[in-house]
Design an enzyme around this catalytic site. Structure first.
Site, PDB file in Angstrom:
ATOM      1  N   ARG A   1      55.940  31.086  51.926  1.00 20.06           N
ATOM      2  CA  ARG A   1      55.960  30.036  51.537  1.00 20.06           C
ATOM      3  C   ARG A   1      56.110  28.431  52.057  1.00 20.06           C
ATOM      4  NH1 ARG A   1      59.714  30.086  46.057  1.00 20.06           N
ATOM      5  NH2 ARG A   1      59.007  27.729  44.957  1.00 20.06           N
TER       6      ARG A   1
ATOM      7  N   GLY B   1      78.395  26.792  42.721  1.00 19.02           N
ATOM      8  CA  GLY B   1      77.916  28.029  44.018  1.00 19.02           C
ATOM      9  C   GLY B   1      76.759  29.489  44.315  1.00 19.02           C
TER      10      GLY B   1
ATOM     11  N   LEU C   1      75.069  32.003  43.456  1.00 16.41           N
ATOM     12  CA  LEU C   1      74.783  33.076  43.003  1.00 16.41           C
ATOM     13  C   LEU C   1      74.609  33.969  43.462  1.00 16.41           C
ATOM     14  CD1 LEU C   1      74.478  31.474  39.007  1.00 16.41           C
ATOM     15  CD2 LEU C   1      76.735  32.105  40.721  1.00 16.41           C
ATOM     16  N   GLN C   2      73.099  34.609  43.748  1.00 13.56           N
ATOM     17  CA  GLN C   2      72.225  35.890  44.223  1.00 13.56           C
ATOM     18  C   GLN C   2      71.823  35.203  45.673  1.00 13.56           C
ATOM     19  OE1 GLN C   2      68.651  35.542  42.786  1.00 13.56           O
ATOM     20  NE2 GLN C   2      67.957  37.843  44.514  1.00 13.56           N
TER      21      GLN C   2
ATOM     22  N   GLY D   1      65.584  33.764  51.085  1.00 14.72           N
ATOM     23  CA  GLY D   1      66.028  32.766  50.796  1.00 14.72           C
ATOM     24  C   GLY D   1      65.916  31.408  50.894  1.00 14.72           C
ATOM     25  N   GLU D   2      65.188  30.935  51.532  1.00 12.10           N
ATOM     26  CA  GLU D   2      65.647  30.023  52.369  1.00 12.10           C
ATOM     27  C   GLU D   2      65.531  28.062  51.573  1.00 12.10           C
ATOM     28  OE1 GLU D   2      61.997  26.963  54.970  1.00 12.10           O
ATOM     29  OE2 GLU D   2      61.745  29.513  55.326  1.00 12.10           O
ATOM     30  N   ARG D   3      65.322  28.608  50.250  1.00 16.09           N
ATOM     31  CA  ARG D   3      65.332  27.463  49.413  1.00 16.09           C
ATOM     32  C   ARG D   3      67.159  28.078  49.391  1.00 16.09           C
ATOM     33  NH1 ARG D   3      64.210  27.679  44.342  1.00 16.09           N
ATOM     34  NH2 ARG D   3      64.185  25.174  43.751  1.00 16.09           N
TER      35      ARG D   3
ATOM     36  N   GLU E   1      58.598  39.539  47.236  1.00 20.70           N
ATOM     37  CA  GLU E   1      59.519  38.528  47.324  1.00 20.70           C
ATOM     38  C   GLU E   1      59.215  37.258  46.451  1.00 20.70           C
ATOM     39  OE1 GLU E   1      63.703  35.420  46.741  1.00 20.70           O
ATOM     40  OE2 GLU E   1      61.610  35.371  47.619  1.00 20.70           O
TER      41      GLU E   1
ATOM     42  N   ARG F   1      58.415  35.315  42.201  1.00 23.30           N
ATOM     43  CA  ARG F   1      59.212  34.202  41.369  1.00 23.30           C
ATOM     44  C   ARG F   1      57.940  33.587  40.662  1.00 23.30           C
ATOM     45  NH1 ARG F   1      63.511  32.701  43.486  1.00 23.30           N
ATOM     46  NH2 ARG F   1      64.215  34.077  45.587  1.00 23.30           N
TER      47      ARG F   1
END
Length: 545
Positions: free
Chosen positions: A34, A53, A55-56, A73-75, A107, A111
């Site tokens: 990305r 917070g 959530l995932q 999960g970098e974002r 992943e 999205r």
């Protein structure tokens, strides 16, 4: 994205439980496919994390004794740092480089807002990581897409930097990008410029907040007209592997539409279309050289000829004769008949004989003269043409002088409507003549035309704001400098130029009258009696008539 996707199963889960780890111990992956990050969305996510917070949890893998690398999960990691958090919930897994990259790509695909170019770069990274494992077919199976879909996405990764930047910035749609991606790099840049005809450079496109490209259909039509070549019309043998050993025969070339249906099936119906003009021209030139050597081996020196005429602004190729500077002949027809090879066009590589003597009685073309009436009509037409051209130049000059320094709504509306129709090469040429600018010869993309946009850019850099405003006004009226030259055409009093002249209270009748007086032919001087007697011819008896 609702498509079910198969992903690689981690060999070993280091810690299946979700735990909190310091953000400083985690670093982003350099292989993250990305590339684009929406700053506004990231700020919005950071505000959400401040309130609710994370959530995932994110997925990380250990890379050393006390550090971890983000897999997915970098974002969320960046937003947590922006929100002032010190830790983040994570799940730690042991993955190889290939497994981590595959998981990151998959992943991202799940999205909804994944960019097409990010998807393409992800596929490309997988193939680079392990070409034997990650074939196009295997990737298509893993992501639940067709082979053709994955192949076309991969072509997006081959876009030139300018096109990629415009695609990321939303200047180009996915449809534009797919059409351009099928081309070679040099032709990609040409197609990119064609998408934005009102902009001089790629930088100007990227600076413009709303550049408005041409439609995908218009772009495809331009590509078919300007880039694609039909191999059935090629002057060389398309199956000959020796014309260009590096390229090989056209029949198996992946840049031929029929050899690469995964890329071209939905856009090119014919199977014999070449999409690489440069390679096509190299093979044509190779054939020409073979023919020249054949004639030289026979002890003769051939001349190079072209079937085409020199068009306006074209720079002739050195050492090449163009029509009508030669006439086709038969060997031995006249003393000036010589062997020749056609170097351009559908007959490129053809051997023939030509006569290069323009006064040859055998081959020179017969000319048909004009009658006195036709000559007089042509003379009157040329006179009216000069008057109209001078009249329009004067009219435009007066309108330009009356344009206010601060452009108003009227001027801006005129500029917007005129530029919507786009300036052509001829209008650019007329503007250079109007301003009296030097037309320096430059190497342009379109084979010999003066590169007016490049020359104008240098002029604009030296202009003040007021001068640019007047220049734009002149551009909006540039098409009005053209006056039809066909016989019987009449000037119209109701034109855009005359309407603007009326708006600025320019007296059109006065300008036209002054132009007519300036260009009107001068009456011949009356000869005196002494001159008539001196030039009179004597008769047979020696007396003057």
């Amino acid at each position: 994205m609702s498509t079910a996707i198969a992903i690689a199963t981690p060999k070993e889960v280091a810690n299946p439980l979700i735990q909190e780890i310091s953000l400083d111990r985690i670093k982003p992956s350099k292989a993250n496919p990305r590339r684009r990050l929406d700053e506004a969305a990231l700020r919005e996510l950071a505000e959400n994390i401040k309130t609710h917070g994370v959530l995932q949890s994110i997925l990380i893998r250990p890379v050393n004794s006390n550090g971890y690398e983000i897999v997915c999960g970098e974002r969320r990691w960046k937003a947590s740092k922006a929100a002032g958090k010190e830790t983040i919930p994570v799940r730690i897994v042991n993955l190889t480089d290939g497994e981590a990259l595959e998981l990151a790509v998959i992943e991202n695909l799940q999205r909804e807002n994944v960019h097409e170019l990010d998807e393409a770069l992800g596929y490309k990274a997988l193939i680079k990581q392990n070409p034997e494992l990650y074939t196009v077919e295997n990737i298509a199976l893993k992501v639940g897409r067709s082979v053709s879909y994955v192949y076309q996405r991969l072509r997006l990764a081959e876009l030139t930097p300018n096109v990629q930047a415009a695609f990321y910035a939303g200047k180009l749609t996915a449809g534009h990008a797919v059409e351009i991606a099928r081309l070679q790099p040099r032709d990609q840049e040409r197609a990119f410029e064609e998408c934005f005809p009102g902009h001089r450079t790629p930088k100007a496109v990227l600076r413009d907040k709303d550049p408005r490209p041409v439609s995908v259909r218009e772009l495809r039509d331009w590509i078919q007209r300007e880039i694609h070549l039909t191999l059935a019309n090629a002057p060389f043998d398309a199956n000959d592997p020796n014309l260009s050993p590096a390229a090989g025969p056209c029949s198996t070339c992946p840049k031929r539409s029929g050899s690469n249906p995964l890329l071209f099936a939905d856009s090119i119906k014919r199977a014999d279309i070449c999409t690489d003009r440069e390679c096509f021209q190299q093979k044509r030139d190779a054939l020409v050289q073979i023919r020249i050597k054949e004639i030289e081996t026979a002890g003769e020196k051939p001349v190079k000829v072209s079937d085409s005429f020199i068009y306006y602004g074209q720079k002739p190729a050195p050492g090449v004769l163009y029509r009508p500077d030669f006439n086709e002949a038969t060997a031995g027809d006249c003393p000036t008949t010589v062997p020749a090879v056609v170097v351009e066009g559908r007959r490129a590589g053809t051997k023939l004989y030509v006569c290069t003597n323009p006064k040859c009685k055998t081959h020179s073309a017969r000319s048909v003269g004009l009658s006195p009436e036709e000559k007089e009509a042509r003379k009157k037409q040329a006179q009216e043409l000069r008057i109209q051209q001078e009249f329009r130049k004067r009219l435009l000059a007066e309108v330009q002088n009356r344009v206010p320094n601060e452009l108003g709504r009227h001027e801006l509306d005129l500029i917007a409507s005129s530029y919507f129709q786009q300036l052509g090469h001829d209008s650019q040429h007329r503007l250079f003549k109007f301003f009296g600018w030097d037309e320096a010869k430059t190497k342009a993309v379109n084979s010999g035309y003066t590169d007016y946009p490049k020359l104008t850019a240098a002029k604009l850099d030296k202009m003040t704001t007021a001068e640019i405003g007047k220049f734009l006004m002149a551009c909006a009226l540039a098409s009005e400098l053209c006056f039809p030259t066909y016989y019987g055409s009449a000037s119209s009093k109701d034109t855009k130029l005359t309407r603007e002249a009326a708006h600025y209270k320019v007296n059109c009748d006065r300008v036209l009258r002054e132009v007519r007086e300036k260009i009107a032919p001068k009456p011949p001087k009356a000869k005196s009696d002494s001159t008539l007697q001196a030039t009179a011819k004597p008769n047979r008896k020696g007396k003057t008539k």
